[in-house]
Design a protein around this motif. Structure first.
Motif, PDB file in Angstrom:
ATOM      1  N   ARG A   1       0.857  -1.190   0.000  1.00  0.00           N
ATOM      2  CA  ARG A   1       0.000   0.000   0.000  1.00  0.00           C
ATOM      3  C   ARG A   1       0.891   1.238   0.000  1.00  0.00           C
ATOM      4  O   ARG A   1       2.030   1.190   0.436  1.00  0.00           O
ATOM      5  CB  ARG A   1      -0.897  -0.001   1.228  1.00  0.00           C
ATOM      6  N   SER A   2       0.353   2.347  -0.449  1.00  0.00           N
ATOM      7  CA  SER A   2       1.132   3.580  -0.466  1.00  0.00           C
ATOM      8  C   SER A   2       1.467   4.006   0.958  1.00  0.00           C
ATOM      9  O   SER A   2       0.771   3.654   1.914  1.00  0.00           O
ATOM     10  CB  SER A   2       0.366   4.704  -1.159  1.00  0.00           C
TER      11      SER A   2
ATOM     12  N   GLY B   1      -2.378   6.336   7.367  1.00  0.00           N
ATOM     13  CA  GLY B   1      -3.722   6.817   7.630  1.00  0.00           C
ATOM     14  C   GLY B   1      -4.055   8.201   7.111  1.00  0.00           C
ATOM     15  O   GLY B   1      -5.119   8.733   7.405  1.00  0.00           O
ATOM     16  N   ILE B   2      -3.175   8.796   6.318  1.00  0.00           N
ATOM     17  CA  ILE B   2      -3.472  10.111   5.739  1.00  0.00           C
ATOM     18  C   ILE B   2      -4.520   9.979   4.636  1.00  0.00           C
ATOM     19  O   ILE B   2      -5.398  10.824   4.499  1.00  0.00           O
ATOM     20  CB  ILE B   2      -2.182  10.785   5.222  1.00  0.00           C
ATOM     21  N   THR B   3      -4.433   8.905   3.861  1.00  0.00           N
ATOM     22  CA  THR B   3      -5.415   8.624   2.816  1.00  0.00           C
ATOM     23  C   THR B   3      -5.925   7.198   3.000  1.00  0.00           C
ATOM     24  O   THR B   3      -5.341   6.411   3.742  1.00  0.00           O
ATOM     25  CB  THR B   3      -4.804   8.756   1.401  1.00  0.00           C
ATOM     26  N   ASN B   4      -6.990   6.872   2.289  1.00  0.00           N
ATOM     27  CA  ASN B   4      -7.506   5.507   2.285  1.00  0.00           C
ATOM     28  C   ASN B   4      -8.038   5.213   0.890  1.00  0.00           C
ATOM     29  O   ASN B   4      -9.235   5.213   0.649  1.00  0.00           O
ATOM     30  CB  ASN B   4      -8.599   5.325   3.333  1.00  0.00           C
TER      31      ASN B   4
END
Length: 120
Positions: A26-27, A33-36
């Protein structure tokens, strides 16, 4: 929905190759947890390439399940990969025609013939 034929998939794709999955991750922003995005980066070692910029390896983005056209890639397995270029990323999945090698032996013969007929 996946393209009906290998010719359709080849035409709609920016890159087409046979490759072995080296890593799935995953990035950084998703991990902290900054993006999903629910997207996974899949790193391939390219063993044969029919279309796109020549490379020995590449990273494409997909979801690992069928919702939203993802593909359940597994590390150390080989696939016939059709990639489409989206505004932000290069993506692949069941909707582009991507398949595991066991399901695509006959289909892998078609891009050679299709590309040869275009150049004549």
């Amino acid at each position: 929905m996946a393209p009906a034929t290998a010719a359709d998939a080849l035409q709609k794709s920016s890159t087409v190759f046979r490759g072995r999955v080296v890593a799935i991750y995953r990035s950084f922003f998703d991990r902290v947890g900054i993006t999903n995005t629910a997207g996974y980066r899949v790193q391939f070692e390219i063993t044969k390439q029919w279309k796109g910029a020549r490379s020995k390896s590449t990273v494409v983005i997909t979801r690992l399940t069928g919702e939203a056209c993802g593909f359940p890639f597994e590390e150390n397995k080989e696939y016939l990969v059709y990639v489409v270029t989206e505004p932000k990323d290069i993506q692949t999945g069941i909707c582009t025609g991507t398949k595991n090698i066991g399901e695509s032996e006959q289909e892998m013969k078609q891009p050679d013939g299709l590309l040869e007929s275009r150049s004549e």
